[in-house]
Every structure is written in structure tokens, then in C-alpha cells.
Design a protein around this motif. Structure first.
Motif, short mmCIF file in Angstrom:
data_model
loop_
_atom_site.label_atom_id
_atom_site.label_comp_id
_atom_site.label_asym_id
_atom_site.label_seq_id
_atom_site.Cartn_x
_atom_site.Cartn_y
_atom_site.Cartn_z
N UNK A 44 0.81 -1.21 0.00
CA UNK A 44 0.00 0.00 0.00
C UNK A 44 0.85 1.27 0.00
N UNK A 45 2.05 1.18 0.55
CA UNK A 45 2.94 2.35 0.60
C UNK A 45 3.15 2.91 -0.81
N UNK A 46 3.59 2.07 -1.72
CA UNK A 46 3.87 2.50 -3.09
C UNK A 46 2.61 2.89 -3.85
N UNK A 47 1.51 2.19 -3.59
CA UNK A 47 0.25 2.52 -4.26
C UNK A 47 -0.19 3.93 -3.88
N UNK A 48 -0.05 4.29 -2.62
CA UNK A 48 -0.42 5.63 -2.18
C UNK A 48 0.57 6.70 -2.64
N UNK A 49 1.83 6.33 -2.80
CA UNK A 49 2.81 7.25 -3.38
C UNK A 49 2.37 7.58 -4.81
N UNK A 50 1.97 6.55 -5.56
CA UNK A 50 1.50 6.76 -6.94
C UNK A 50 0.29 7.68 -6.97
N UNK A 51 -0.64 7.45 -6.05
CA UNK A 51 -1.82 8.32 -5.97
C UNK A 51 -1.40 9.76 -5.68
N UNK A 52 -0.45 9.92 -4.77
CA UNK A 52 0.03 11.26 -4.42
C UNK A 52 0.63 11.96 -5.63
N UNK A 53 1.40 11.22 -6.41
CA UNK A 53 2.05 11.81 -7.58
C UNK A 53 1.03 12.23 -8.64
N UNK A 54 -0.17 11.69 -8.56
CA UNK A 54 -1.24 12.07 -9.48
C UNK A 54 -2.29 12.95 -8.80
N UNK A 59 -2.63 20.20 -1.45
CA UNK A 59 -3.22 19.56 -0.25
C UNK A 59 -3.58 18.09 -0.49
N UNK A 60 -4.06 17.77 -1.68
CA UNK A 60 -4.38 16.38 -2.03
C UNK A 60 -3.11 15.53 -2.04
N UNK A 61 -2.03 16.09 -2.58
CA UNK A 61 -0.73 15.43 -2.61
C UNK A 61 -0.26 15.11 -1.19
N UNK A 62 -0.35 16.10 -0.31
CA UNK A 62 0.07 15.92 1.09
C UNK A 62 -0.80 14.86 1.77
N UNK A 63 -2.11 14.91 1.51
CA UNK A 63 -3.03 13.94 2.11
C UNK A 63 -2.70 12.51 1.67
N UNK A 64 -2.50 12.31 0.38
CA UNK A 64 -2.20 10.96 -0.14
C UNK A 64 -0.85 10.47 0.39
N UNK A 65 0.11 11.37 0.46
CA UNK A 65 1.43 11.00 0.97
C UNK A 65 1.35 10.70 2.47
N UNK A 66 0.46 11.37 3.18
CA UNK A 66 0.26 11.09 4.60
C UNK A 66 -0.30 9.69 4.82
N UNK A 67 -1.16 9.25 3.92
CA UNK A 67 -1.69 7.88 3.98
C UNK A 67 -0.54 6.90 3.76
N UNK A 68 0.31 7.20 2.80
CA UNK A 68 1.48 6.37 2.52
C UNK A 68 2.39 6.29 3.74
N UNK A 69 2.56 7.43 4.42
CA UNK A 69 3.37 7.46 5.64
C UNK A 69 2.79 6.54 6.71
N UNK A 70 1.48 6.60 6.89
CA UNK A 70 0.82 5.74 7.88
C UNK A 70 0.99 4.26 7.54
N UNK A 107 9.45 9.97 2.89
CA UNK A 107 8.06 10.43 2.83
C UNK A 107 7.84 11.57 3.81
N UNK A 108 8.32 11.41 5.03
CA UNK A 108 8.16 12.48 6.04
C UNK A 108 8.82 13.77 5.57
N UNK A 109 9.99 13.66 4.98
CA UNK A 109 10.71 14.82 4.48
C UNK A 109 9.94 15.53 3.37
N UNK A 110 9.38 14.75 2.44
CA UNK A 110 8.59 15.32 1.34
C UNK A 110 7.35 16.04 1.89
N UNK A 111 6.70 15.42 2.87
CA UNK A 111 5.50 16.03 3.47
C UNK A 111 5.86 17.37 4.13
N UNK A 112 6.92 17.37 4.92
CA UNK A 112 7.35 18.61 5.60
C UNK A 112 7.67 19.71 4.60
#
Length: 118
Positions: A44-54, A59-70, A107-112
Motif C-alpha cells: 500500500x505504501x507504493x500505491x499511495x505514493x503513486x496516488x500522491x504523484x497524481x 493539499x491532495x498530494x500531502x493527504x495521499x502521501x500522509x496515507x502512505x506514511x501511515x 516520505x516524512x521529508x517530502x511532506x514537511x
């Protein structure tokens, strides 16, 4: 962003290693509950990264990447649990935990960075 392509590659490679690990582990140990949780969160980590990149917006990017972080942090939990309960060796633990920890830090670094640019 260069860091996004790095995280895309690393999270995909990690998902591949998780799938391969799951296939061997479930055959060898006949254990499917914990290992399936690891498979689900680890891929799921990579799947959510892909969603974030799209994402449609920053804010949507940060949200999707936050899911990937979790999901990445949950994956680390399952790896630690498998090790603490003697399902995996120290070598297997190290092979899985090292890339998971690295991906989580990226991921944390990108979010920050992304939040600062909002």
C-alpha cells in the motif's frame, strides 16, 4: 520533483520485496494472518505514493502521501512484531526494516517540505 521519483522507485522496489518475502514466508511458516497484514500495508505504501504523484492539488498530494506514511509506519510495526515473536530472523528483519525506515524518512521529508510550500 526528483525526490518524488526516488520515492516512487524505492516504494515500488520495497513492494516487490514484500511480495517476494510474503510468498516465501507463508509457504515456509504456514502463517497467513500477520504476513498478510504485512503484505497489505507494505504494498500500500507504493500505491499511495503513486496516488500522491497524481494528486489534483498540493493539499491532495500531502493527504495521499500522509496515507502512505501511515501505511509505511504500520509496515514497520508488522516487521517488528514478526521479529519480536521469532517468526523472522535478525537477517530477515534487517533486510525488511532498513528500506522501510528509509522510505518512511523520505516520505516524512517530502511532506514537511510540501507543507512549507503551501
Amino acid at each position: 520533483m526528483m525526490s518524488n521519483s526516488i520515492i516512487k522507485i524505492k516504494s515500488f522496489e520495497f513492494a516487490v520485496s514484500i511480495v517476494k518475502f510474503y510468498r516465501q514466508f507463508s509457504i515456509k511458516n504456514k502463517e497467513y494472518v500477520l504476513s498478510r497484514q504485512l503484505l497489505r500495508s507494505g504494498t500500500s505504501v507504493g500505491a499511495n505514493v503513486r496516488e500522491a504523484l497524481n494528486a489534483q492539488s498540493k493539499p491532495d498530494f500531502i493527504h495521499k502521501l500522509s496515507i502512505s506514511q501511515k501505511e509505511c509506519d504500520e509496515t514497520i510495526y508488522w516487521i517488528e512484531l514478526l521479529y519480536a515473536t521469532d517468526y523472522i530472523s535478525k537477517e530477515e528483519f534487517d533486510e525488511l526494516i532498513s528500506p522501510a525506515t528509509e522510505i518512511l524518512k523520505i516520505i516524512r521529508s517530502i511532506i514537511i517540505t510540501s507543507k512549507k510550500k503551501l
